[in-house]
Design a protein around this motif. Structure first.
Motif, PDB file in Angstrom:
ATOM      1  N   GLY A  53       0.811  -1.216   0.000  1.00  0.00           N
ATOM      2  CA  GLY A  53       0.000   0.000   0.000  1.00  0.00           C
ATOM      3  C   GLY A  53       0.841   1.260   0.000  1.00  0.00           C
ATOM      4  O   GLY A  53       0.415   2.314  -0.461  1.00  0.00           O
ATOM      5  N   ASN A  54       2.069   1.205   0.585  1.00  0.00           N
ATOM      6  CA  ASN A  54       2.929   2.375   0.661  1.00  0.00           C
ATOM      7  C   ASN A  54       3.957   2.425  -0.466  1.00  0.00           C
ATOM      8  O   ASN A  54       4.692   3.392  -0.578  1.00  0.00           O
ATOM      9  CB  ASN A  54       3.651   2.406   2.013  1.00  0.00           C
ATOM     10  N   ALA A  55       4.044   1.397  -1.252  1.00  0.00           N
ATOM     11  CA  ALA A  55       5.034   1.365  -2.321  1.00  0.00           C
ATOM     12  C   ALA A  55       4.663   2.354  -3.412  1.00  0.00           C
ATOM     13  O   ALA A  55       3.493   2.647  -3.635  1.00  0.00           O
ATOM     14  CB  ALA A  55       5.122  -0.042  -2.914  1.00  0.00           C
ATOM     15  N   SER A  56       5.675   2.871  -4.098  1.00  0.00           N
ATOM     16  CA  SER A  56       5.405   3.763  -5.214  1.00  0.00           C
ATOM     17  C   SER A  56       4.726   2.984  -6.332  1.00  0.00           C
ATOM     18  O   SER A  56       4.813   1.752  -6.394  1.00  0.00           O
ATOM     19  CB  SER A  56       6.707   4.381  -5.719  1.00  0.00           C
ATOM     20  N   TYR A  57       4.074   3.718  -7.222  1.00  0.00           N
ATOM     21  CA  TYR A  57       3.354   3.052  -8.307  1.00  0.00           C
ATOM     22  C   TYR A  57       4.308   2.257  -9.188  1.00  0.00           C
ATOM     23  O   TYR A  57       4.005   1.130  -9.583  1.00  0.00           O
ATOM     24  CB  TYR A  57       2.604   4.103  -9.133  1.00  0.00           C
TER      25      TYR A  57
END
Length: 286
Positions: A53-57
């Motif tokens: 959920g916190n990872a970059s796209y």
């Protein structure tokens, strides 16, 4: 005709548990070569511990794990006069991130996801169902070749398990058919062992069924009647077990049974009611 029951990446944690399986159910006549569509909800945090959920796209697409290894398969043949089973083996290579799976079993790209589930686009190679020298009853039938298919899939967590619905259609012009499959699998884990059990129902249209069991009027003989199949539903049961040998080495076994409907059994080239498959794979992930 070869079943491809393939391993899928484990989650990228310090001690990754066994991941959810890739097939389809999967075998050639039954589960479509371990279609990437069934590589459904393999959520993979980043190697640095950042949650999906916190990872970059870009990381959701490009940061993941590779797998190298080999798989072997045994599948019973439903064709009249053919050997009782087919044995095959092949190398395995794949890449899995949170949104992307690319492997010899196909491509799956998760384009939309939320609390309601996820939608993915699929790419799949379907192996030809038989060679004409597999049996004297198959000799002289028009050549079947590999087909390339595209489609969409929907995945969602439902209760203790995972629901998966996919649709595929031929874009190569080989069989010009369509397939839809709805499956439900329940995972559970004991120590280093990860299990999945489930099943579902596959639907195939008449064009795809004739790719497997059709006999054109010009191909009819005294011992092989002409036959044209209608669309049909094929129920299937699936199970798998994986064992984490080391943090990077996984061994995995799959088993499946698909129950052939009358639209298959009525063909003059079919003489079995059920197709059974077993697969074994060993992969190294990094």
């Amino acid at each position: 005709m070869a079943m491809v029951a393939l391993p899928v990446a484990a989650r990228a944690e310090d001690k990754p548990p066994m991941s959810q399986p890739g097939p389809n159910p999967a075998n050639d006549m039954l589960h479509n070569n371990g279609s990437a569509g069934n590589n459904a909800e393999t959520t993979m945090p980043n190697h640095d511990g950042i949650s999906a959920g916190n990872a970059s796209y870009s990381d959701q697409w490009l940061k993941g794990r590779w797998q190298l290894g080999a798989v072997g398969n045994v599948e019973t043949s439903p064709y009249r006069g053919a050997d009782d089973y087919d044995l095959s083996g092949l190398p395995w290579i794949s890449f899995d991130s949170e949104r992307l799976h690319v492997g010899i079993d196909g491509i799956k790209a998760k384009i939309v996801q939320g609390n309601w589930g996820s939608v993915s686009i699929l790419g799949n190679l379907r192996q030809k169902p038989f060679d004409d020298d597999d049996s004297s009853y198959l000799r002289g039938l028009h050549d079947r070749d590999w087909a390339f298919e595209t489609g969409v899939a929907y995945d969602r967590k439902v209760g203790p398990g995972d629901a998966h619905i996919e649709y595929l259609h031929d874009v190569s012009g080989e069989h010009e058919g369509q397939q839809a499959d709805a499956t439900y699998t329940v995972p559970f884990q004991t120590g280093r062992f990860h299990y999945e059990v489930g099943g579902g129902v596959m639907w195939r249209d008449s064009d795809l069924n004739n790719y497997y069991v059709g006999v054109e009027p010009g191909e009819a003989r005294a011992d092989r009647a002409a036959y044209s199949a209608d669309s049909a539903f094929l129920p299937h049961l699936d199970a798998s077990v994986g064992y984490q040998l080391t943090q990077q080495m996984i061994v995995r076994a799959n088993a499946s049974a698909t129950f052939l409907p009358d639209e298959y059994k009525d063909s003059s080239i079919i003489d079995e009611d059920v197709i059974y498959g077993v697969g074994l794979g060993l992969v190294y992930q990094f």
